[in-house]
Design a protein around this motif. Structure first.
Motif, PDB file in Angstrom:
ATOM      1  N   UNK A 451     -30.756  -2.371  34.543  1.00 46.55           N
ATOM      2  CA  UNK A 451     -30.903  -0.955  34.215  1.00 46.55           C
ATOM      3  C   UNK A 451     -29.556  -0.252  34.345  1.00 46.55           C
ATOM      4  N   UNK A 452     -29.471   0.896  33.701  1.00 42.91           N
ATOM      5  CA  UNK A 452     -28.282   1.731  33.867  1.00 42.91           C
ATOM      6  C   UNK A 452     -28.161   2.135  35.325  1.00 42.91           C
ATOM      7  N   UNK A 453     -26.935   2.199  35.811  1.00 35.45           N
ATOM      8  CA  UNK A 453     -26.707   2.518  37.213  1.00 35.45           C
ATOM      9  C   UNK A 453     -25.524   3.476  37.307  1.00 35.45           C
ATOM     10  N   UNK A 454     -25.775   4.630  37.872  1.00 35.34           N
ATOM     11  CA  UNK A 454     -24.749   5.668  37.943  1.00 35.34           C
ATOM     12  C   UNK A 454     -23.498   5.148  38.640  1.00 35.34           C
ATOM     13  N   UNK A 455     -22.354   5.369  38.002  1.00 30.52           N
ATOM     14  CA  UNK A 455     -21.088   4.942  38.575  1.00 30.52           C
ATOM     15  C   UNK A 455     -20.741   3.500  38.294  1.00 30.52           C
ATOM     16  N   UNK A 456     -21.684   2.740  37.737  1.00 27.57           N
ATOM     17  CA  UNK A 456     -21.447   1.317  37.459  1.00 27.57           C
ATOM     18  C   UNK A 456     -21.642   1.004  35.974  1.00 27.57           C
ATOM     19  N   UNK A 457     -21.414   2.008  35.134  1.00 28.03           N
ATOM     20  CA  UNK A 457     -21.658   1.841  33.705  1.00 28.03           C
ATOM     21  C   UNK A 457     -20.850   0.686  33.109  1.00 28.03           C
ATOM     22  N   UNK A 458     -19.581   0.558  33.504  1.00 24.08           N
ATOM     23  CA  UNK A 458     -18.745  -0.511  32.960  1.00 24.08           C
ATOM     24  C   UNK A 458     -19.248  -1.888  33.398  1.00 24.08           C
ATOM     25  N   UNK A 462     -20.624  -4.800  30.949  1.00 28.79           N
ATOM     26  CA  UNK A 462     -20.068  -6.153  30.987  1.00 28.79           C
ATOM     27  C   UNK A 462     -21.176  -7.187  31.151  1.00 28.79           C
ATOM     28  N   UNK A 463     -22.149  -6.899  32.009  1.00 25.69           N
ATOM     29  CA  UNK A 463     -23.259  -7.831  32.213  1.00 25.69           C
ATOM     30  C   UNK A 463     -24.061  -8.013  30.931  1.00 25.69           C
ATOM     31  N   UNK A 464     -24.330  -6.929  30.216  1.00 28.76           N
ATOM     32  CA  UNK A 464     -25.115  -7.028  28.981  1.00 28.76           C
ATOM     33  C   UNK A 464     -24.344  -7.760  27.880  1.00 28.76           C
ATOM     34  N   UNK A 465     -23.040  -7.556  27.813  1.00 30.57           N
ATOM     35  CA  UNK A 465     -22.235  -8.303  26.833  1.00 30.57           C
ATOM     36  C   UNK A 465     -22.272  -9.794  27.137  1.00 30.57           C
ATOM     37  N   UNK A 466     -22.228 -10.105  28.431  1.00 27.34           N
ATOM     38  CA  UNK A 466     -22.313 -11.506  28.839  1.00 27.34           C
ATOM     39  C   UNK A 466     -23.661 -12.096  28.451  1.00 27.34           C
ATOM     40  N   UNK A 467     -24.748 -11.338  28.639  1.00 32.96           N
ATOM     41  CA  UNK A 467     -26.082 -11.828  28.282  1.00 32.96           C
ATOM     42  C   UNK A 467     -26.200 -12.037  26.777  1.00 32.96           C
ATOM     43  N   UNK A 468     -25.605 -11.142  25.999  1.00 33.93           N
ATOM     44  CA  UNK A 468     -25.621 -11.312  24.539  1.00 33.93           C
ATOM     45  C   UNK A 468     -24.925 -12.613  24.153  1.00 33.93           C
ATOM     46  N   UNK A 469     -23.837 -12.913  24.840  1.00 34.70           N
ATOM     47  CA  UNK A 469     -23.102 -14.139  24.560  1.00 34.70           C
ATOM     48  C   UNK A 469     -23.937 -15.365  24.908  1.00 34.70           C
ATOM     49  N   UNK A 530     -32.161 -13.968  51.006  1.00 39.53           N
ATOM     50  CA  UNK A 530     -31.337 -13.199  50.079  1.00 39.53           C
ATOM     51  C   UNK A 530     -31.477 -13.751  48.665  1.00 39.53           C
ATOM     52  N   UNK A 531     -31.728 -12.908  47.683  1.00 37.09           N
ATOM     53  CA  UNK A 531     -31.760 -13.397  46.296  1.00 37.09           C
ATOM     54  C   UNK A 531     -30.346 -13.720  45.821  1.00 37.09           C
ATOM     55  N   UNK A 532     -30.217 -14.538  44.780  1.00 44.35           N
ATOM     56  CA  UNK A 532     -28.892 -14.886  44.264  1.00 44.35           C
ATOM     57  C   UNK A 532     -28.172 -13.663  43.704  1.00 44.35           C
ATOM     58  N   UNK A 533     -26.842 -13.665  43.819  1.00 47.67           N
ATOM     59  CA  UNK A 533     -26.036 -12.602  43.232  1.00 47.67           C
ATOM     60  C   UNK A 533     -24.666 -13.147  42.882  1.00 47.67           C
ATOM     61  N   UNK A 534     -24.025 -12.473  41.929  1.00 49.88           N
ATOM     62  CA  UNK A 534     -22.658 -12.804  41.534  1.00 49.88           C
ATOM     63  C   UNK A 534     -21.846 -11.521  41.599  1.00 49.88           C
ATOM     64  N   UNK A 535     -20.787 -11.519  42.393  1.00 49.83           N
ATOM     65  CA  UNK A 535     -19.918 -10.346  42.442  1.00 49.83           C
ATOM     66  C   UNK A 535     -19.175 -10.230  41.114  1.00 49.83           C
ATOM     67  N   UNK A 536     -19.130  -9.016  40.596  1.00 48.75           N
ATOM     68  CA  UNK A 536     -18.567  -8.785  39.265  1.00 48.75           C
ATOM     69  C   UNK A 536     -17.078  -8.457  39.367  1.00 48.75           C
ATOM     70  N   UNK A 537     -16.273  -9.245  38.685  1.00 48.37           N
ATOM     71  CA  UNK A 537     -14.844  -8.984  38.546  1.00 48.37           C
ATOM     72  C   UNK A 537     -14.601  -8.669  37.076  1.00 48.37           C
ATOM     73  N   UNK A 538     -14.320  -7.423  36.772  1.00 46.40           N
ATOM     74  CA  UNK A 538     -14.192  -7.002  35.373  1.00 46.40           C
ATOM     75  C   UNK A 538     -13.064  -7.725  34.645  1.00 46.40           C
TER      76      UNK A 538
END
Length: 745
Positions: A451-458, A462-469, A530-538
């Motif tokens: 979902x959209x998240x305030x302050x984390x738009x970029x 990036x996550x959605x572009x990755x999913x499209x790929x 803890x569920x899995x997570x990946x820290x995002x490096x733009x």
């Protein structure tokens, strides 16, 4: 109306067309009663507390009982308490519910059968007898005239306390009638959900939070006072309960030694409850993935879809089937409870040879089958046309393809398939039967975008572009449909920092991360959960794509393995396979039984006990699915004729906690063959945190059970099929045992 029965059983009459069996003359008659309580509207509570599904539940159950059940329920003996539902006789108020149950008790006779079903909200309120409750709270069901907390009465007006319902059930059982109660509600349970994750708007929980000012409005002080006065030695688990622990054990073991004439004649009791006290249970559009599907309680729909598929079950087997379906749907919660005389046959029916086949109706030039979505028929399902219900599949004259389905009926058309031409209706055998010739397994994993998240738009972009790929990649080794935030999904992605999670420690990371969450959006930072997570490096989008691809591939394979269980058969005859838990504390052993979810701790062990008394060779593989999506291959061995094993299998560690699954795959092996070894399905866990691993193939679907297993390791098609065989063919089975792993106290 009375139904003639023989001995303690019932003359089989099922919607599934089976080979007719001759029975001796019946010994006596019985009446089958049902009371269906559906509460959708709560006019005395704020509008947000209204539900949609309970009325649909009641209609589904009524239709099944009166048209498709393996025993006969006359329409006049099925009472529906609901508002705004055709055929309902009364509103589901407290007074009407209790009066209806009393009426059943007044007219019930020995050996009658009574089915009771409640769909609606549940909750808790402070108990007035704290010495009887370990948490100081009474579990309650909420009729339609329930009101908010009454300070003077210190109770929820018109609520039904579990003790009251238990007394009503006892009044029926004291007449010698057998009672089966299903409660599709929950009484407590609060999970921490990620605020940044949008949930399915069509899914609602059947629970009212006690302290919610826009709900029941129980003061926090009243709850605190009740908890403070609770008895830690009350000796009963805090949840909805209609029988004592002692009676439940007696019913399950058959040890009902009487101390009075009253106890000798008391009827049996089975209770199915949708969730543990600390869990919630949902209603949602079902079946999944069908546009415009009707909203049902998940628990209700699953019970009756399993019964429609196979009415030839005990209550324990039915409960196990429900748990297996939840696992196939990637649901970690809720965990239903099954109590009472679980080894009795459902509805008290005699054992029947249940074959997924139905007589073909060709009136008016169209083809109708008396089976539908609850029997696992979907548009595109293929069925063999046979001249009689006793025919082998080798006698197939042609095939039908389902074109549309409802709950208990479907339309079909003749098709050319498997080297057979499409038959015209005029060329159908007289009194033709259509038998299910293959089971479809939907392997596709539905993943909701973040979902959209305030302050984390970029970061979200990036996550959605990755999913499209990933979606467009031709070499991916999973079949995933990425859906919009809030849509029906098996996995939900979220973009937010760990510090945003409720209850996060002060030193929690404020770095944006891509989280892989269950359908509920539940998130926990507890060790091992803890569920899995990946820290995002733009600056490294390719690295994010690589890690997400690895995570999704592992999640997909673990989910696919669970889903294959719904297409499995029964354990081969004369082959006994069971498991025991050996406790680290005390060293005692207890059976790991179907329809139960045991809690284990580090150091506990599982032992396997197996014996092959058949005339053939049997291979056994045991796999373990961790809550971190790991797949561990624990054992592969062959049982020759007469072989016995009794040995340790696995021990639990402190690496992960939560709902995990042990899977036993049992296959009949041909002579001179290699031992079936499923170790190729092994995979490591999905990392709980990653900062930064595979060519695939498409397939038209495996032709049998063994190749279906193989295909999971190689990325199966979106929908795979498992061919069904005649009774003389090799037997294959998947046994799944859910296990709750918890830290040491």
């Amino acid at each position: 109306m009375k139904t003639w029965i023989k001995g303690r059983g019932l003359l089989a009459a099922t919607a599934l067309a089976v080979v007719a069996s001759g029975f001796a003359a019946p010994a006596w008659a019985r009446t089958n009663y049902a009371v269906l309580m559906a509460v959708t509207a709560y006019p005395n509570l704020p509008p947000k507390n209204a539900l949609i599904g309970p009325n649909h539940d009641a209609k589904l159950v009524r239709d099944y009982l009166t048209t498709a059940a393996p025993i006969k329920f006359e329409a006049d003996d099925v009472t529906v308490l609901a508002d705004d539902l055709d055929g309902a006789t009364l509103s589901p108020t407290r007074a009407n519910i209790l009066a209806t149950l009393k009426d059943i008790a007044d007219k019930a006779e020995r050996d009658d059968f009574v089915y009771l079903h409640y769909s609606g909200h549940g909750s808790q309120q402070p108990t007035k007898t704290p010495e009887t409750e370990t948490d100081g709270m009474d579990e309650i069901l909420l009729p339609s005239d329930s009101r908010p907390w009454d300070k003077q009465a210190e109770a929820i007006p018109n609520a039904l306390v579990d003790d009251e319902i238990g007394a009503a059930l006892d009044a029926i059982r004291d007449k010698g009638a057998f009672v089966w109660l299903v409660v599709d509600a929950c009484n407590s349970g609060a999970v921490t959900r990620a605020a940044a994750v949008q949930l399915d708007s069509d899914e609602a929980e059947r629970k009212l939070e006690p302290t919610d000012p826009e709900g029941l409005g129980i003061p926090q002080a009243a709850i605190a006072e009740a908890v403070a006065g609770a008895s830690a030695a009350a000796g009963q688990q805090d949840r909805l309960r209609f029988m004592s622990e002692e009676e439940n054990r007696a019913l399950q073991t058959g040890d009902q030694s009487a101390t009075s004439a009253e106890q000798i004649t008391k009827g049996g009791l089975v209770a199915f409850m949708a969730a543990q006290t600390v869990e919630t249970t949902p209603e949602m559009p079902l079946p999944k993935g069908v546009e415009g599907a009707t909203r049902y309680g998940l628990f209700t729909y699953t019970i009756f879809s399993k019964l429609a598929e196979n009415p030839n079950m005990t209550y324990r087997q039915l409960g196990h089937s429900v748990l297996q379906q939840y696992g196939a749907d990637a649901r970690q919660r809720p965990t239903p409870i099954f109590e009472g005389e679980l080894d009795a046959r459902v509805f008290g029916s005699e054992k029947i040879d249940a074959v997924m086949q139905w007589q073909v109706d060709t009136k008016d030039g169209s083809i109708t089958l008396p089976a539908g979505s609850l029997h696992r028929l979907t548009p595109g399902t293929k069925l063999a046309i046979l001249p009689s219900p006793a025919s082998e599949l080798s006698e197939t004259r042609g095939y039908l393809e389902v074109t549309s389905v409802e709950n208990f009926s479907s339309k079909a058309r003749p098709v050319a398939y498997e080297d057979k031409p499409a038959l015209t209706i005029a060329n159908f055998p007289t009194n033709a039967y259509a038998r299910l010739s293959e089971l479809a397994v939907d392997y596709q994993l539905r993943v909701a975008r973040p979902s959209a998240s305030a302050g984390l738009e970029e970061d979200v972009k990036l996550a959605n572009e990755m999913l499209d790929k990933l979606a467009g990649a031709k070499d991916k080794r999973f079949n995933i449909e990425f859906v919009e935030p809030g849509a029906e999904a098996d996995i939900r992605l979220g973009v937010f920092p760990e510090s945003d999670v409720e209850g996060a420690p002060a030193d929690a990371s404020k770095e944006a991360a891509l989280w892989f969450l269950p359908a509920s959006g539940e998130v926990s930072l507890a060790n091992g959960r803890r569920p899995p997570l990946i820290y995002i490096n733009r600056s490294e989008p390719d690295r994010l794509s690589k890690l997400a691809n690895e995570n999704l591939q592992k999640i997909f394979r673990a989910t696919a393995l669970s889903r294959l269980s719904v297409a499995s058969g029964e354990v081969p005859q004369d082959v006994k396979v069971s498991f025991q838990i050996k406790r680290a504390k005390g060293g005692g052993k207890e059976d790991l039984v179907a329809a139960a979810v045991p809690t284990v701790q580090p150091g506990d062990q599982v032992h396997i006990v197996a014996e092959n008394n058949s005339r053939g060779i049997v291979d056994i593989n045991v796999l373990y699915l961790g809550s971190d999506y790991s797949i561990s291959h624990m054992d592969a061995q062959r049982l020759v004729v007469g072989a016995k094993i009794d040995e340790p299998l696995l021990a639990f560690t402190d690496q992960t906690f939560g709902t995990e699954r042990m899977i036993a795959v049992i296959t009949e092996a041909p002579p001179l063959s290699e031992v079936e070894d499923l170790s190729f399905l092994e995979q490591g866990k999905v990392p709980s945190a990653t900062r930064s691993a595979s060519v695939g193939r498409d397939t038209a679907g495996p032709s049998d059970f063994a190749s279906a297993l193989t295909d999971i390791g190689l990325a199966p098609a979106t929908r795979s099929v498992v061919k069904l065989k005649d009774q003389s063919g090799p037997k294959n089975a998947v046994m799944i045992f859910p296990i709750e792993t918890a830290p040491l106290n």
